[in-house]
Design a protein around this motif. Sequence first.
Motif, PDB file in Angstrom:
ATOM      1  N   LEU A  13       0.837  -1.202   0.000  1.00 16.86           N
ATOM      2  CA  LEU A  13       0.000   0.000   0.000  1.00 16.86           C
ATOM      3  C   LEU A  13       0.876   1.259   0.000  1.00 16.86           C
ATOM      4  O   LEU A  13       0.584   2.236  -0.695  1.00 16.86           O
ATOM      5  CB  LEU A  13      -0.929  -0.003   1.224  1.00 16.86           C
ATOM      6  CG  LEU A  13      -2.033  -1.071   1.188  1.00 16.86           C
ATOM      7  CD1 LEU A  13      -2.713  -1.204   2.550  1.00 16.86           C
ATOM      8  CD2 LEU A  13      -3.073  -0.734   0.109  1.00 16.86           C
ATOM      9  N   ARG A  14       1.950   1.199   0.759  1.00 16.06           N
ATOM     10  CA  ARG A  14       2.845   2.379   0.786  1.00 16.06           C
ATOM     11  C   ARG A  14       3.455   2.606  -0.596  1.00 16.06           C
ATOM     12  O   ARG A  14       3.638   3.744  -1.018  1.00 16.06           O
ATOM     13  CB  ARG A  14       3.932   2.192   1.845  1.00 16.06           C
ATOM     14  CG  ARG A  14       3.380   2.298   3.261  1.00 16.06           C
ATOM     15  CD  ARG A  14       4.471   2.226   4.328  1.00 16.06           C
ATOM     16  NE  ARG A  14       3.862   2.142   5.645  1.00 16.06           N
ATOM     17  CZ  ARG A  14       4.085   1.159   6.526  1.00 16.06           C
ATOM     18  NH1 ARG A  14       4.924   0.187   6.235  1.00 16.06           N
ATOM     19  NH2 ARG A  14       3.469   1.170   7.699  1.00 16.06           N
ATOM     20  N   TRP A  33      -4.186   0.252   8.056  1.00 14.52           N
ATOM     21  CA  TRP A  33      -5.092   1.405   8.061  1.00 14.52           C
ATOM     22  C   TRP A  33      -4.811   2.288   6.862  1.00 14.52           C
ATOM     23  O   TRP A  33      -3.644   2.636   6.593  1.00 14.52           O
ATOM     24  CB  TRP A  33      -4.867   2.194   9.358  1.00 14.52           C
ATOM     25  CG  TRP A  33      -5.640   3.470   9.530  1.00 14.52           C
ATOM     26  CD1 TRP A  33      -5.127   4.735   9.531  1.00 14.52           C
ATOM     27  CD2 TRP A  33      -7.045   3.616   9.808  1.00 14.52           C
ATOM     28  NE1 TRP A  33      -6.111   5.654   9.792  1.00 14.52           N
ATOM     29  CE2 TRP A  33      -7.290   4.998   9.964  1.00 14.52           C
ATOM     30  CE3 TRP A  33      -8.110   2.717   9.934  1.00 14.52           C
ATOM     31  CZ2 TRP A  33      -8.567   5.503  10.238  1.00 14.52           C
ATOM     32  CZ3 TRP A  33      -9.367   3.214  10.207  1.00 14.52           C
ATOM     33  CH2 TRP A  33      -9.590   4.587  10.360  1.00 14.52           C
ATOM     34  N   ILE A  34      -5.871   2.627   6.140  1.00 13.74           N
ATOM     35  CA  ILE A  34      -5.778   3.591   5.043  1.00 13.74           C
ATOM     36  C   ILE A  34      -6.502   4.850   5.498  1.00 13.74           C
ATOM     37  O   ILE A  34      -7.718   4.820   5.723  1.00 13.74           O
ATOM     38  CB  ILE A  34      -6.433   3.036   3.756  1.00 13.74           C
ATOM     39  CG1 ILE A  34      -5.690   1.778   3.303  1.00 13.74           C
ATOM     40  CG2 ILE A  34      -6.444   4.093   2.647  1.00 13.74           C
ATOM     41  CD1 ILE A  34      -6.255   1.160   2.021  1.00 13.74           C
ATOM     42  N   PRO A  35      -5.782   5.957   5.669  1.00 14.83           N
ATOM     43  CA  PRO A  35      -6.454   7.153   6.185  1.00 14.83           C
ATOM     44  C   PRO A  35      -7.331   7.822   5.140  1.00 14.83           C
ATOM     45  O   PRO A  35      -7.075   7.698   3.937  1.00 14.83           O
ATOM     46  CB  PRO A  35      -5.296   8.081   6.582  1.00 14.83           C
ATOM     47  CG  PRO A  35      -4.135   7.621   5.774  1.00 14.83           C
ATOM     48  CD  PRO A  35      -4.343   6.163   5.466  1.00 14.83           C
ATOM     49  N   GLY A  45      -1.994  11.120   0.601  1.00 12.17           N
ATOM     50  CA  GLY A  45      -1.615   9.813   1.152  1.00 12.17           C
ATOM     51  C   GLY A  45      -2.755   8.946   1.624  1.00 12.17           C
ATOM     52  O   GLY A  45      -2.529   7.953   2.323  1.00 12.17           O
ATOM     53  N   GLY A  46      -3.981   9.306   1.259  1.00  9.13           N
ATOM     54  CA  GLY A  46      -5.103   8.470   1.665  1.00  9.13           C
ATOM     55  C   GLY A  46      -6.142   8.379   0.583  1.00  9.13           C
ATOM     56  O   GLY A  46      -5.838   8.541  -0.601  1.00  9.13           O
ATOM     57  N   ARG A 104      -4.981  -4.723  -5.467  1.00 10.68           N
ATOM     58  CA  ARG A 104      -5.620  -4.452  -6.762  1.00 10.68           C
ATOM     59  C   ARG A 104      -6.815  -3.509  -6.586  1.00 10.68           C
ATOM     60  O   ARG A 104      -6.952  -2.511  -7.308  1.00 10.68           O
ATOM     61  CB  ARG A 104      -6.083  -5.776  -7.395  1.00 10.68           C
ATOM     62  CG  ARG A 104      -6.704  -5.635  -8.772  1.00 10.68           C
ATOM     63  CD  ARG A 104      -7.333  -6.934  -9.252  1.00 10.68           C
ATOM     64  NE  ARG A 104      -8.510  -7.346  -8.494  1.00 10.68           N
ATOM     65  CZ  ARG A 104      -9.709  -6.758  -8.566  1.00 10.68           C
ATOM     66  NH1 ARG A 104      -9.888  -5.716  -9.358  1.00 10.68           N
ATOM     67  NH2 ARG A 104     -10.719  -7.194  -7.827  1.00 10.68           N
ATOM     68  N   ILE A 105      -7.661  -3.804  -5.604  1.00  7.14           N
ATOM     69  CA  ILE A 105      -8.879  -2.989  -5.439  1.00  7.14           C
ATOM     70  C   ILE A 105      -8.514  -1.556  -5.019  1.00  7.14           C
ATOM     71  O   ILE A 105      -9.069  -0.587  -5.551  1.00  7.14           O
ATOM     72  CB  ILE A 105      -9.838  -3.645  -4.412  1.00  7.14           C
ATOM     73  CG1 ILE A 105     -10.378  -4.971  -4.963  1.00  7.14           C
ATOM     74  CG2 ILE A 105     -11.000  -2.710  -4.066  1.00  7.14           C
ATOM     75  CD1 ILE A 105     -11.201  -5.789  -3.984  1.00  7.14           C
ATOM     76  N   VAL A 106      -7.560  -1.436  -4.104  1.00 10.47           N
ATOM     77  CA  VAL A 106      -7.180  -0.083  -3.666  1.00 10.47           C
ATOM     78  C   VAL A 106      -6.560   0.685  -4.843  1.00 10.47           C
ATOM     79  O   VAL A 106      -6.883   1.861  -5.083  1.00 10.47           O
ATOM     80  CB  VAL A 106      -6.202  -0.140  -2.466  1.00 10.47           C
ATOM     81  CG1 VAL A 106      -5.689   1.261  -2.122  1.00 10.47           C
ATOM     82  CG2 VAL A 106      -6.889  -0.759  -1.251  1.00 10.47           C
ATOM     83  N   GLY A 107      -5.690  -0.004  -5.599  1.00  7.58           N
ATOM     84  CA  GLY A 107      -5.047   0.655  -6.741  1.00  7.58           C
ATOM     85  C   GLY A 107      -6.081   1.138  -7.747  1.00  7.58           C
ATOM     86  O   GLY A 107      -6.046   2.288  -8.199  1.00  7.58           O
TER      87      GLY A 107
END
Length: 389
Positions: A292-293, A308-310, A317-318, A359-362
């Motif tokens: 994630l980073r 945690w994703i802010p 950054g979130g 994948r989903i976050v990207g």
Amino acid sequence: MSENAVPPVRLRPDVLATPAYRQGAAPTKPGFKLSSNENPFAPLPGVLEAIARRAEQTNRYGAAAMPELRAMLAGFFGVSLDGVHLGAGSVAILYQLVQAAAGPGDEFVHAWPSFEAYPSLGLASGAVPVAVPLTARSEHDLDAMAAAVTERTRVVLLCTPNNPTGPAIRRADFDRFMAQVPRDVLVVLDEAYREFVTDPDAVRGEDVLRDHRNLVVLRTFSKAYGLAGLRIGYGVGDPAILGAAASVSIPLSVTGIAESAALASLAPEARAANADRIAELVTRRDALAAGLREQGIAVPAAQGNFVWIPETAPGEGGVPSALALAADFAEQGTLVRPFAGHGVRISVGEPESLPEVLRIVGAHRQQEPAPAMHPAPFRASAGTAASGG
Ligand SMILES: Cc1ncc(COP(=O)(O)O)c(C=O)c1O
């Protein structure tokens, strides 16, 4: 139960105004359940055998004091038998401690966002929650928490590592905090995720218990030991404090099956096998945080079995909306836990869930930044929509 139903009898208005603790949603599509910080491993074979054996005596109550299990835990902490108190999950002991210490109008202090059960802990006794926002690094603001302690404060709850954001409290910061808190105020060190901590500077209940008679350390078999469904946790501390917690506990709520499973989990072979599983989950957690980073997300120090994703403004950054990201996950069959206005917590699950999360976050972040669905006012009250794990 419908939340808006009108009761046929007179009930307390403050209770009626408070939503019940809401458990993480059950999956409706094939996918991963990463919303309750559960352990993806099924219980060890020896633990399952102990459960099956004990199930044959389900017509009997469990042994009242469960001395064998308490003695074993007392040995780990170097305390006497009456320095260990069992509960039907550590959340039960949280309720007992707040109820035993804080009456109507008394205050208990906790960080926010933190474990979603905290704001409601005083409901039964009429105690008032005082929520102290985390720092910009998503850590407890211990100076602000010490400053929030007043004549009315009876309990301070410290969650380390903090659910949902991840950082652990450092030993030096804990020591400084304890020096500022009056000795007649109960401090609870909630270490539900302690076994996953790898930061050598993190505080550890065993190391500090002896220095503070006003400290109770909470641990659980739900997370690292994978017994969430059986409900067993424990508190370690001063026998008089734990005796008061026992006085307000629901009698006989820790089951014999849970006791047997906990005992089997503490057998040397089971502990060794479980240590391997914990190491595996820590490896997955670190890989998830690193992935994630790499996508530019400012994941805070992840010391539990979750990351945690802010929620932030675009480019900071979130994600712009925790609810929108969680909805995107749910759409694709994976459940995560949004905290509206704060961020999204993702539990460490099966190995196949890691690439799916990335994948989903990207893909979500490739889309046009959506306007925040909740513009992030700081808010924590007994009315906070709580949801499980
Ligand atoms: C910080 C924290 N404390 C306590 C608990 C309660 O755990 P249990 O009641 O299952 O022991 C949880 C559960 O998610 C938690 O996150």
